[in-house]
Motif scaffolding. Structure first.
Motif, mmCIF file in Angstrom:
data_model
loop_
_atom_site.group_PDB
_atom_site.id
_atom_site.type_symbol
_atom_site.label_atom_id
_atom_site.label_comp_id
_atom_site.label_asym_id
_atom_site.label_seq_id
_atom_site.Cartn_x
_atom_site.Cartn_y
_atom_site.Cartn_z
ATOM 1 N N ILE A 151 0.782 -1.359 -0.065
ATOM 2 C CA ILE A 151 0.035 0.012 0.046
ATOM 3 C C ILE A 151 0.901 1.046 -0.079
ATOM 4 O O ILE A 151 1.802 1.242 0.932
ATOM 5 C CB ILE A 151 -1.020 0.021 1.222
ATOM 6 N N LEU A 152 0.780 1.855 -0.957
ATOM 7 C CA LEU A 152 1.266 3.206 -1.171
ATOM 8 C C LEU A 152 0.626 4.471 -0.428
ATOM 9 O O LEU A 152 -0.519 4.550 -0.646
ATOM 10 C CB LEU A 152 1.689 3.851 -2.463
ATOM 11 N N ASN A 153 1.114 4.920 0.769
ATOM 12 C CA ASN A 153 0.388 5.844 1.679
ATOM 13 C C ASN A 153 0.481 7.122 1.510
ATOM 14 O O ASN A 153 1.850 7.432 1.421
ATOM 15 C CB ASN A 153 0.497 5.587 3.073
ATOM 16 N N HIS A 154 -0.357 8.071 1.525
ATOM 17 C CA HIS A 154 -0.061 9.661 1.312
ATOM 18 C C HIS A 154 -1.064 10.265 2.145
ATOM 19 O O HIS A 154 -2.353 10.365 2.349
ATOM 20 C CB HIS A 154 -0.411 10.254 0.000
ATOM 21 N N TRP A 155 -0.317 10.719 3.391
ATOM 22 C CA TRP A 155 -0.987 11.048 4.693
ATOM 23 C C TRP A 155 -0.621 12.715 4.693
ATOM 24 O O TRP A 155 0.186 13.203 4.837
ATOM 25 C CB TRP A 155 -0.775 10.674 5.975
ATOM 26 N N LEU B 218 5.927 5.865 12.159
ATOM 27 C CA LEU B 218 5.667 4.358 11.456
ATOM 28 C C LEU B 218 6.007 3.360 12.121
ATOM 29 O O LEU B 218 5.669 2.319 11.741
ATOM 30 C CB LEU B 218 6.364 4.649 10.056
ATOM 31 N N ASP B 219 6.770 3.564 13.423
ATOM 32 C CA ASP B 219 6.922 2.284 14.250
ATOM 33 C C ASP B 219 5.749 1.338 14.508
ATOM 34 O O ASP B 219 5.879 0.200 14.556
ATOM 35 C CB ASP B 219 7.720 2.724 15.468
ATOM 36 N N PRO B 220 4.718 2.177 14.833
ATOM 37 C CA PRO B 220 3.458 1.453 15.295
ATOM 38 C C PRO B 220 3.085 0.469 14.038
ATOM 39 O O PRO B 220 2.318 -0.532 14.257
ATOM 40 C CB PRO B 220 2.311 2.315 15.438
ATOM 41 N N ILE B 221 3.169 1.031 12.820
ATOM 42 C CA ILE B 221 2.758 0.134 11.601
ATOM 43 C C ILE B 221 3.788 -1.121 11.682
ATOM 44 O O ILE B 221 3.451 -2.256 11.500
ATOM 45 C CB ILE B 221 3.221 0.853 10.233
ATOM 46 N N LYS C 134 8.966 1.242 3.537
ATOM 47 C CA LYS C 134 9.916 1.745 2.769
ATOM 48 C C LYS C 134 9.466 2.865 1.919
ATOM 49 O O LYS C 134 8.287 3.318 1.831
ATOM 50 C CB LYS C 134 10.478 0.585 1.857
ATOM 51 N N LYS C 135 10.557 3.626 1.480
ATOM 52 C CA LYS C 135 10.221 4.920 0.671
ATOM 53 C C LYS C 135 9.646 6.009 1.365
ATOM 54 O O LYS C 135 8.591 6.844 0.852
ATOM 55 C CB LYS C 135 9.479 4.580 -0.616
ATOM 56 N N PHE C 136 9.992 6.171 2.663
ATOM 57 C CA PHE C 136 9.242 7.168 3.603
ATOM 58 C C PHE C 136 9.912 8.452 3.086
ATOM 59 O O PHE C 136 10.984 8.831 2.966
ATOM 60 C CB PHE C 136 9.896 6.888 5.149
ATOM 61 N N LYS C 137 9.102 9.400 3.176
ATOM 62 C CA LYS C 137 9.459 10.808 2.819
ATOM 63 C C LYS C 137 8.398 11.723 3.698
ATOM 64 O O LYS C 137 7.171 11.577 3.545
ATOM 65 C CB LYS C 137 9.202 10.958 1.372
ATOM 66 N N ALA C 138 8.860 12.768 4.219
ATOM 67 C CA ALA C 138 8.312 13.694 5.233
ATOM 68 C C ALA C 138 8.574 15.023 4.560
ATOM 69 O O ALA C 138 9.585 15.188 4.172
ATOM 70 C CB ALA C 138 8.587 13.570 6.417
ATOM 71 N N SER C 139 7.221 15.820 4.257
ATOM 72 C CA SER C 139 7.608 17.167 3.838
ATOM 73 C C SER C 139 6.594 18.142 4.476
ATOM 74 O O SER C 139 5.556 17.828 4.925
ATOM 75 C CB SER C 139 7.471 17.079 2.276
ATOM 76 N N LEU C 140 6.696 19.359 4.276
ATOM 77 C CA LEU C 140 5.687 20.309 4.694
ATOM 78 C C LEU C 140 5.132 20.937 3.519
ATOM 79 O O LEU C 140 5.914 21.649 2.832
ATOM 80 C CB LEU C 140 6.430 21.238 5.765
ATOM 81 N N VAL C 141 3.837 21.084 3.308
ATOM 82 C CA VAL C 141 3.134 21.518 2.131
ATOM 83 C C VAL C 141 2.087 22.545 2.828
ATOM 84 O O VAL C 141 1.022 22.078 3.270
ATOM 85 C CB VAL C 141 2.477 20.643 1.311
ATOM 86 N N LYS D 62 1.076 21.913 6.595
ATOM 87 C CA LYS D 62 0.618 20.595 6.725
ATOM 88 C C LYS D 62 1.860 19.577 6.707
ATOM 89 O O LYS D 62 2.534 19.572 5.539
ATOM 90 C CB LYS D 62 -0.549 20.281 5.843
ATOM 91 N N LEU D 63 2.021 18.655 7.568
ATOM 92 C CA LEU D 63 2.943 17.576 7.419
ATOM 93 C C LEU D 63 2.374 16.716 6.658
ATOM 94 O O LEU D 63 1.259 16.171 6.559
ATOM 95 C CB LEU D 63 3.108 17.266 8.929
ATOM 96 N N VAL D 64 3.361 16.260 5.564
ATOM 97 C CA VAL D 64 2.655 15.212 4.662
ATOM 98 C C VAL D 64 3.965 14.068 4.664
ATOM 99 O O VAL D 64 4.860 14.290 4.677
ATOM 100 C CB VAL D 64 2.640 15.819 3.096
ATOM 101 N N LEU D 65 3.144 12.879 4.753
ATOM 102 C CA LEU D 65 4.000 11.702 4.737
ATOM 103 C C LEU D 65 3.567 10.694 3.504
ATOM 104 O O LEU D 65 2.479 10.511 3.347
ATOM 105 C CB LEU D 65 3.831 10.755 6.201
ATOM 106 N N ASP D 66 4.549 10.205 2.976
ATOM 107 C CA ASP D 66 4.585 9.267 1.770
ATOM 108 C C ASP D 66 5.297 8.311 2.178
ATOM 109 O O ASP D 66 6.545 8.146 2.592
ATOM 110 C CB ASP D 66 5.044 9.971 0.546
ATOM 111 N N PHE D 67 4.783 6.816 2.148
ATOM 112 C CA PHE D 67 5.559 5.646 2.319
ATOM 113 C C PHE D 67 4.649 4.348 1.873
ATOM 114 O O PHE D 67 3.503 4.490 1.454
ATOM 115 C CB PHE D 67 5.810 5.448 3.864
#
Length: 195
Positions: free
Chosen positions: A41-45, A80-83, A105-112, A115-120
């Motif tokens: 699952i590619l997540n975008h939060w 992400l540790d809880p996952i 894998k492929k964790f990326k955090a950004s500020l847009v 707002k905090l945006v996480l992709d993983f």
């Protein structure tokens, strides 16, 4: 004195009965398949502004109010540790059990726009067979600490030409493994097989 004690206990219990979220996240997912079958699952939060400000402040080592790539890595284990350890947030039902997350894998955090945006990617493994394999995917927090609003109606599915894949979004109400979830949460129902 007894009336006061009773009132305090009643107030505490009623507070627990009406637990509410402290964090809000808009979630988009992309279901991933490889030649073998379902693989992740590619997540975008996208988090709310208040939570975002607090999390960025907790890792902002140079105090510039921005999120560098290095500072973003400081959020990875906290969020992400809880996952990885407990299968939180990304739930995949296969039959009468949840699939185990194999890797993040492929964790990326950004500020847009504040707002905090996480992709993983949460990696799973459920190979395809000659008959249909059926899964239900839910991204959510059953504790309701994080209210995750996932748009399963617009979820993407990426699969190779060697697999036949069908999917739709629907309520999870009535599914035994999801009894702890809020009733309005939707899941993505998947079925796939080898062509």
């Amino acid at each position: 004195m007894r009336k006061l004690l009773f009132a305090l206990v009643l107030a505490l219990l009623s507070g627990q009965a009406f637990a509410h979220p402290h964090v809000f996240a808009d979630v988009k997912v992309k279901i991933m398949y490889d030649k073998a079958g379902f693989c992740g699952i590619l997540n975008h939060w996208v988090f709310d502004e208040i939570y975002s400000a607090g999390m960025v402040a907790s890792v902002d080592k140079n105090g510039d109010g921005k999120l560098s790539a290095e500072e973003g890595k400081g959020l990875e284990s906290a969020i992400l540790d809880p996952i990885a350890k407990s299968n939180y947030y990304n739930y995949v039902q296969a039959g009468s059990e949840f699939l185990k997350v194999l890797n993040i894998k492929k964790f990326k955090a950004s500020l847009v726009k504040g707002k905090l945006v996480l992709d993983f990617v949460s990696e799973f493994s459920k190979p395809a067979g000659a008959d249909w394999t059926m899964l239900v995917v839910v991204v959510g927090d059953p504790s309701n600490y994080i209210q995750m609003t996932s748009d399963m109606e617009n979820a993407e599915v990426d699969s190779p030409a060697t697999l036949e894949v069908e999917y739709f979004s629907d309520a999870i109400d009535g599914l035994t493994l999801f009894k702890a979830f809020r009733p309005e949460i939707e899941g993505l129902y998947l079925r796939y097989k080898k062509k």
